[in-house]
Motif scaffolding. Structure first.
Motif, PDB file in Angstrom:
ATOM      1  N   GLY A 212       0.559  -1.432   0.786  1.00  0.00           N
ATOM      2  CA  GLY A 212      -0.104  -0.456   0.061  1.00  0.00           C
ATOM      3  C   GLY A 212       0.975   0.983   0.082  1.00  0.00           C
ATOM      4  O   GLY A 212       0.204   2.287  -0.473  1.00  0.00           O
ATOM      5  N   LYS A 213       1.812   0.748   0.071  1.00  0.00           N
ATOM      6  CA  LYS A 213       3.001   2.230   0.510  1.00  0.00           C
ATOM      7  C   LYS A 213       3.386   3.014  -1.265  1.00  0.00           C
ATOM      8  O   LYS A 213       3.256   2.463  -2.060  1.00  0.00           O
ATOM      9  CB  LYS A 213       4.487   2.001   0.360  1.00  0.00           C
ATOM     10  CG  LYS A 213       4.423   1.332   1.710  1.00  0.00           C
ATOM     11  CD  LYS A 213       3.610   2.279   3.092  1.00  0.00           C
ATOM     12  CE  LYS A 213       3.965   1.480   3.929  1.00  0.00           C
ATOM     13  NZ  LYS A 213       3.426   2.012   5.315  1.00  0.00           N
ATOM     14  N   LEU A 214       3.174   4.122  -1.582  1.00  0.00           N
ATOM     15  CA  LEU A 214       4.025   5.165  -2.708  1.00  0.00           C
ATOM     16  C   LEU A 214       4.842   4.952  -2.399  1.00  0.00           C
ATOM     17  O   LEU A 214       6.041   4.386  -1.756  1.00  0.00           O
ATOM     18  CB  LEU A 214       3.414   6.608  -2.447  1.00  0.00           C
ATOM     19  CG  LEU A 214       1.599   7.241  -2.546  1.00  0.00           C
ATOM     20  CD1 LEU A 214       1.366   6.223  -1.400  1.00  0.00           C
ATOM     21  CD2 LEU A 214       2.141   8.287  -2.175  1.00  0.00           C
ATOM     22  N   VAL A 215       4.895   5.179  -4.176  1.00  0.00           N
ATOM     23  CA  VAL A 215       6.544   4.181  -4.669  1.00  0.00           C
ATOM     24  C   VAL A 215       6.910   6.076  -5.380  1.00  0.00           C
ATOM     25  O   VAL A 215       6.948   7.065  -6.388  1.00  0.00           O
ATOM     26  CB  VAL A 215       6.426   3.668  -5.448  1.00  0.00           C
ATOM     27  CG1 VAL A 215       7.894   3.133  -7.033  1.00  0.00           C
ATOM     28  CG2 VAL A 215       6.032   1.964  -5.445  1.00  0.00           C
ATOM     29  N   ARG A 216       8.629   6.020  -5.375  1.00  0.00           N
ATOM     30  CA  ARG A 216       9.270   7.165  -5.812  1.00  0.00           C
ATOM     31  C   ARG A 216      10.720   6.543  -6.517  1.00  0.00           C
ATOM     32  O   ARG A 216      11.276   5.605  -6.153  1.00  0.00           O
ATOM     33  CB  ARG A 216       9.797   8.773  -4.661  1.00  0.00           C
ATOM     34  CG  ARG A 216      11.238   9.216  -5.164  1.00  0.00           C
ATOM     35  CD  ARG A 216      11.364  10.292  -4.228  1.00  0.00           C
ATOM     36  NE  ARG A 216      12.407   9.127  -3.355  1.00  0.00           N
ATOM     37  CZ  ARG A 216      13.890   9.756  -2.935  1.00  0.00           C
ATOM     38  NH1 ARG A 216      13.976   9.970  -4.452  1.00  0.00           N
ATOM     39  NH2 ARG A 216      14.423   9.002  -2.379  1.00  0.00           N
ATOM     40  N   PHE A 217      11.321   6.507  -7.676  1.00  0.00           N
ATOM     41  CA  PHE A 217      12.495   6.075  -8.053  1.00  0.00           C
ATOM     42  C   PHE A 217      13.642   7.617  -7.791  1.00  0.00           C
ATOM     43  O   PHE A 217      12.990   8.183  -8.823  1.00  0.00           O
ATOM     44  CB  PHE A 217      11.862   5.812  -9.619  1.00  0.00           C
ATOM     45  CG  PHE A 217      11.627   4.324  -9.624  1.00  0.00           C
ATOM     46  CD1 PHE A 217      12.419   2.778  -9.722  1.00  0.00           C
ATOM     47  CD2 PHE A 217       9.966   4.401  -9.619  1.00  0.00           C
ATOM     48  CE1 PHE A 217      11.311   2.136  -9.513  1.00  0.00           C
ATOM     49  CE2 PHE A 217      10.032   2.691  -9.840  1.00  0.00           C
ATOM     50  CZ  PHE A 217      10.285   2.035 -10.097  1.00  0.00           C
ATOM     51  N   TRP A 218      14.565   6.813  -7.622  1.00  0.00           N
ATOM     52  CA  TRP A 218      16.278   7.806  -7.347  1.00  0.00           C
ATOM     53  C   TRP A 218      16.703   7.157  -9.141  1.00  0.00           C
ATOM     54  O   TRP A 218      16.548   6.248  -8.905  1.00  0.00           O
ATOM     55  CB  TRP A 218      16.488   7.805  -6.180  1.00  0.00           C
ATOM     56  CG  TRP A 218      16.177   7.290  -5.820  1.00  0.00           C
ATOM     57  CD1 TRP A 218      16.081   6.188  -4.421  1.00  0.00           C
ATOM     58  CD2 TRP A 218      18.325   6.203  -5.580  1.00  0.00           C
ATOM     59  NE1 TRP A 218      17.154   4.916  -4.132  1.00  0.00           N
ATOM     60  CE2 TRP A 218      18.302   4.768  -5.093  1.00  0.00           C
ATOM     61  CE3 TRP A 218      19.652   6.761  -6.711  1.00  0.00           C
ATOM     62  CZ2 TRP A 218      19.393   4.522  -4.404  1.00  0.00           C
ATOM     63  CZ3 TRP A 218      20.629   6.383  -6.180  1.00  0.00           C
ATOM     64  CH2 TRP A 218      20.202   4.846  -5.387  1.00  0.00           C
ATOM     65  N   GLY A 219      17.454   8.285  -9.070  1.00  0.00           N
ATOM     66  CA  GLY A 219      18.120   7.983 -10.108  1.00  0.00           C
ATOM     67  C   GLY A 219      18.149   7.793 -11.994  1.00  0.00           C
ATOM     68  O   GLY A 219      18.587   7.773 -12.495  1.00  0.00           O
ATOM     69  N   GLY A 239      10.758  12.798  -8.501  1.00  0.00           N
ATOM     70  CA  GLY A 239      11.884  13.761  -7.553  1.00  0.00           C
ATOM     71  C   GLY A 239      12.703  14.477  -9.053  1.00  0.00           C
ATOM     72  O   GLY A 239      12.730  14.137 -10.365  1.00  0.00           O
ATOM     73  N   THR A 240      12.697  15.344  -9.443  1.00  0.00           N
ATOM     74  CA  THR A 240      13.677  16.233 -10.328  1.00  0.00           C
ATOM     75  C   THR A 240      15.092  17.125  -9.552  1.00  0.00           C
ATOM     76  O   THR A 240      14.573  17.098  -8.384  1.00  0.00           O
ATOM     77  CB  THR A 240      12.800  17.135 -10.802  1.00  0.00           C
ATOM     78  OG1 THR A 240      13.237  17.610 -12.063  1.00  0.00           O
ATOM     79  CG2 THR A 240      12.588  18.503  -9.870  1.00  0.00           C
TER      80      THR A 240
END
Length: 269
Positions: A212-219, A239-240
């Motif tokens: 149920g967690k939100l997802v961010r991609f770094w890189g 992200g930016t």
């Protein structure tokens, strides 16, 4: 009992019905301190999340990506905590995530952080203060999940799916952040390989379904093609380092979460 996250386990996921429907995204200022106007540029452009890397040096928390570039005047308090306190006092509707990437020993640095956060206690999101407008997320060198209980619940944790969690430990996780390059070597120009896109989407859907967690991609590549691709495969937080460009891009597409929206610990049901 530990709950092991079965990454990429299920192909038939409940989110499949939403494939192809773009959802509004949260915005994250990656390595915010490296831009020409730390904090204020991201805040004034309506970002929901801001990132600062920290080291503990002689009892003071300093902001830097590397211990080679530490400067005594670049303190977490002066660059972020004081401006955030002032901003939240002025705007009583604003909500914000501060993602703190610990670059040294978390066992020494996190107690120092908790101490420095005291002036912001009234604003800090926690189970005891569910209306808190500032969420502190710990990334980088962080405790293993079994040690989360040893830290005050004003601290939430960024997760990378490396360790199994109990449900109580998952409850301390604010979001999942993954290294894009572990899924694709695409450089953000032209279309992404279809196999990579499917793999990324399957990962996001699996995180959503099982945690149920939100997802961010770094890189991830920091281009319009990349932002559009991330929106397409369902990343929740974009992200930016190009704050004004991403803000304008998402506004033009009407795909931007408002500044009054906090990044939740879990997806809304």
């Amino acid at each position: 009992m530990k709950i092991k996250f079965p990454l990429l386990l299920s192909a038939a996921l409940s989110f499949a019905a939403f494939e192809g429907i773009a959802q509004a995204k949260f915005t994250h200022s990656h390595n915010d301190y490296a831009n020409n106007t730390p904090f204020y540029k991201a805040y004034n452009n309506g970002f929901n999340s801001i990132e600062a890397d920290i080291f503990l040096v002689d009892g003071t928390l300093l902001v830097s990506h590397s211990d080679k570039y530490l400067e005594p005047e670049r303190t977490l308090k002066g660059m972020y905590l004081d401006p955030i306190l002032y901003a939240l006092r002025r705007d009583t509707t604003r909500r914000l995530n501060l993602l703190i990437d610990v670059k040294d020993d978390h066992k020494k640095t996190l107690p120092a952080l908790v101490k420095e956060l005291k002036p912001l206690n009234a604003y800090l999101l926690s189970p005891e203060n569910p209306n808190g407008r500032l969420k502190i997320l710990i990334s980088g060198n962080r405790p293993v999940p079994s040690d989360y209980k040893d830290y005050p619940d004003i601290l939430w944790f960024d997760d990378d799916l490396v360790y199994p969690h109990t449900q109580i430990e998952w409850d301390r996780v604010g979001q999942v952040s993954l290294n894009f390059e572990n899924w694709s070597k695409w450089k953000g120009q032209g279309p992404i390989a279809e196999a990579d896109r499917k793999r990324l989407k399957k990962t996001v859907d699996s995180v959503h379904t099982h945690t149920g967690k939100l997802v961010r991609f770094w890189g991830a590549p920091d281009t319009q093609e990349s932002w559009d691709t991330q929106i397409g495969f369902g990343a929740d937080i974009i992200g930016t380092d190009r704050i004004e460009q991403l803000a304008g891009y998402l506004a033009k597409k009407t795909l931007r979460k408002p500044v009054t929206a906090s990044i939740p610990n879990k997806q809304a049901k």
